[in-house]
Motif scaffolding. Structure first.
Motif, PDB file in Angstrom:
ATOM      1  N   TYR A   1       2.117  -7.599  20.456  1.00 23.24           N
ATOM      2  CA  TYR A   1       3.059  -8.582  20.975  1.00 23.24           C
ATOM      3  C   TYR A   1       4.164  -8.831  19.955  1.00 23.24           C
ATOM      4  N   CYS A   2       5.377  -8.804  20.447  1.00 20.05           N
ATOM      5  CA  CYS A   2       6.528  -9.188  19.643  1.00 20.05           C
ATOM      6  C   CYS A   2       6.686 -10.705  19.731  1.00 20.05           C
ATOM      7  N   ASN A   3       7.111 -11.324  18.641  1.00 18.25           N
ATOM      8  CA  ASN A   3       7.414 -12.742  18.701  1.00 18.25           C
ATOM      9  C   ASN A   3       8.638 -13.052  17.850  1.00 18.25           C
ATOM     10  N   ALA A   4       9.316 -14.112  18.204  1.00 16.89           N
ATOM     11  CA  ALA A   4      10.521 -14.491  17.471  1.00 16.89           C
ATOM     12  C   ALA A   4      10.704 -15.994  17.517  1.00 16.89           C
ATOM     13  N   ASN A   5      11.188 -16.524  16.428  1.00 25.13           N
ATOM     14  CA  ASN A   5      11.532 -17.942  16.355  1.00 25.13           C
ATOM     15  C   ASN A   5      13.037 -18.044  16.565  1.00 25.13           C
ATOM     16  N   ILE A   6      13.419 -18.645  17.690  1.00 25.39           N
ATOM     17  CA  ILE A   6      14.814 -18.578  18.130  1.00 25.39           C
ATOM     18  C   ILE A   6      15.386 -19.963  18.374  1.00 25.39           C
ATOM     19  N   LYS A   7      16.619 -20.119  17.927  1.00 27.55           N
ATOM     20  CA  LYS A   7      17.383 -21.333  18.210  1.00 27.55           C
ATOM     21  C   LYS A   7      18.400 -20.957  19.279  1.00 27.55           C
ATOM     22  N   ARG A   8      18.274 -21.555  20.467  1.00 28.96           N
ATOM     23  CA  ARG A   8      19.117 -21.141  21.582  1.00 28.96           C
ATOM     24  C   ARG A   8      20.509 -21.744  21.500  1.00 28.96           C
ATOM     25  N   ARG A   9      20.584 -22.953  21.042  1.00 26.07           N
ATOM     26  CA  ARG A   9      21.879 -23.640  20.885  1.00 26.07           C
ATOM     27  C   ARG A   9      21.877 -24.322  19.537  1.00 26.07           C
ATOM     28  N   SER A  10      23.033 -24.605  19.021  1.00 24.86           N
ATOM     29  CA  SER A  10      23.117 -25.226  17.703  1.00 24.86           C
ATOM     30  C   SER A  10      22.486 -26.611  17.692  1.00 24.86           C
ATOM     31  N   TRP A  11      22.436 -27.284  18.838  1.00 27.09           N
ATOM     32  CA  TRP A  11      21.920 -28.636  18.903  1.00 27.09           C
ATOM     33  C   TRP A  11      20.487 -28.694  19.436  1.00 27.09           C
ATOM     34  N   VAL A  12      19.871 -27.522  19.638  1.00 27.68           N
ATOM     35  CA  VAL A  12      18.517 -27.464  20.186  1.00 27.68           C
ATOM     36  C   VAL A  12      17.573 -26.960  19.113  1.00 27.68           C
ATOM     37  N   ALA A  13      16.374 -27.533  19.068  1.00 29.41           N
ATOM     38  CA  ALA A  13      15.390 -27.102  18.086  1.00 29.41           C
ATOM     39  C   ALA A  13      14.909 -25.683  18.362  1.00 29.41           C
ATOM     40  N   GLU A  14      14.436 -25.023  17.312  1.00 32.24           N
ATOM     41  CA  GLU A  14      13.906 -23.668  17.458  1.00 32.24           C
ATOM     42  C   GLU A  14      12.617 -23.670  18.273  1.00 32.24           C
ATOM     43  N   ASN A  15      12.376 -22.563  18.949  1.00 35.28           N
ATOM     44  CA  ASN A  15      11.125 -22.367  19.667  1.00 35.28           C
ATOM     45  C   ASN A  15      10.611 -20.966  19.382  1.00 35.28           C
ATOM     46  N   ASP A  16       9.312 -20.793  19.560  1.00 32.79           N
ATOM     47  CA  ASP A  16       8.713 -19.470  19.445  1.00 32.79           C
ATOM     48  C   ASP A  16       8.659 -18.815  20.818  1.00 32.79           C
ATOM     49  N   TYR A  17       9.050 -17.559  20.851  1.00 32.87           N
ATOM     50  CA  TYR A  17       9.037 -16.769  22.086  1.00 32.87           C
ATOM     51  C   TYR A  17       8.187 -15.524  21.876  1.00 32.87           C
ATOM     52  N   TRP A  18       7.594 -15.054  22.983  1.00 24.43           N
ATOM     53  CA  TRP A  18       6.701 -13.906  22.933  1.00 24.43           C
ATOM     54  C   TRP A  18       7.087 -12.881  23.984  1.00 24.43           C
ATOM     55  N   GLY A  19       6.874 -11.616  23.641  1.00 22.37           N
ATOM     56  CA  GLY A  19       7.029 -10.558  24.609  1.00 22.37           C
ATOM     57  C   GLY A  19       5.782 -10.433  25.470  1.00 22.37           C
ATOM     58  N   GLN A  20       5.837  -9.503  26.405  1.00 20.27           N
ATOM     59  CA  GLN A  20       4.740  -9.344  27.358  1.00 20.27           C
ATOM     60  C   GLN A  20       3.600  -8.491  26.789  1.00 20.27           C
ATOM     61  N   GLY A  21       3.860  -7.818  25.699  1.00 22.77           N
ATOM     62  CA  GLY A  21       2.835  -6.992  25.078  1.00 22.77           C
ATOM     63  C   GLY A  21       2.949  -5.533  25.466  1.00 22.77           C
ATOM     64  N   THR A  22       2.578  -4.661  24.541  1.00 23.35           N
ATOM     65  CA  THR A  22       2.559  -3.225  24.806  1.00 23.35           C
ATOM     66  C   THR A  22       1.261  -2.661  24.229  1.00 23.35           C
ATOM     67  N   GLN A  23       0.610  -1.809  25.001  1.00 23.79           N
ATOM     68  CA  GLN A  23      -0.698  -1.287  24.610  1.00 23.79           C
ATOM     69  C   GLN A  23      -0.535  -0.124  23.628  1.00 23.79           C
ATOM     70  N   VAL A  24      -1.304  -0.188  22.564  1.00 20.20           N
ATOM     71  CA  VAL A  24      -1.413   0.920  21.612  1.00 20.20           C
ATOM     72  C   VAL A  24      -2.876   1.345  21.575  1.00 20.20           C
ATOM     73  N   THR A  25      -3.127   2.613  21.860  1.00 18.87           N
ATOM     74  CA  THR A  25      -4.485   3.141  21.855  1.00 18.87           C
ATOM     75  C   THR A  25      -4.551   4.321  20.899  1.00 18.87           C
ATOM     76  N   VAL A  26      -5.478   4.241  19.950  1.00 20.05           N
ATOM     77  CA  VAL A  26      -5.637   5.295  18.955  1.00 20.05           C
ATOM     78  C   VAL A  26      -7.014   5.904  19.135  1.00 20.05           C
ATOM     79  N   SER A  27      -7.058   7.188  19.408  1.00 15.82           N
ATOM     80  CA  SER A  27      -8.337   7.872  19.616  1.00 15.82           C
ATOM     81  C   SER A  27      -8.820   8.490  18.311  1.00 15.82           C
ATOM     82  N   SER A  28     -10.117   8.561  18.181  1.00 17.97           N
ATOM     83  CA  SER A  28     -10.706   9.128  16.954  1.00 17.97           C
ATOM     84  C   SER A  28     -10.853  10.633  17.056  1.00 17.97           C
TER      85      SER A  28
END
Length: 121
Positions: A94-121
């Motif tokens: 999952y990607c995440n970012a702490n973003i301030k949308r407007r100069s007068w708005v507090a920052e919030n944390d946002y998340w992506g939807q996720g991407t699967q990584v599979t590693v086989s042995s």
């Protein structure tokens, strides 16, 4: 609204490499830290890597020396280069970012939807 969209996951054999990308879009005044977490089945979500807007980085001990996080601040994209992958790296990333949308708005944390990584042995 803000969206984080990940890409680059997939299936790879142990020892291989993958590069994840995450693009932030929408109403964005400033992006602070950006990073990656992962969650394996039956486990809690954990930090993989994080990068501040100034370029400072943090890595989980388990990926140190194998994974590299980077950012393109002009394009609002964060990358995760994953080398020497191991089966225990298998997880939804999952990607995440702490973003301030407007100069007068507090920052919030946002998340992506996720991407699967599979590693086989």
């Amino acid at each position: 609204q803000v969206q984080l969209v990940e890409s680059g996951g997939g299936f790879v054999q142990a020892g291989g490499s993958l590069r994840l990308s995450c693009a932030a879009s929408g109403t964005i005044f400033r992006i602070n830290a950006m990073g990656w977490h992962r969650q394996a089945p039956g486990k809690q979500r954990e930090l993989v890597a994080n990068m501040s807007s100034g370029g400072n980085t943090d890595y989980a001990d388990s990926v140190m020396g194998r994974f590299t996080i980077s950012r393109d601040n002009a394009k609002n994209i964060v990358y995760l280069q994953m080398n020497s992958l191991k089966p225990e790296d298998t997880a939804v990333y999952y990607c995440n970012a702490n973003i301030k949308r407007r100069s007068w708005v507090a920052e919030n944390d946002y998340w992506g939807q996720g991407t699967q990584v599979t590693v086989s042995s």
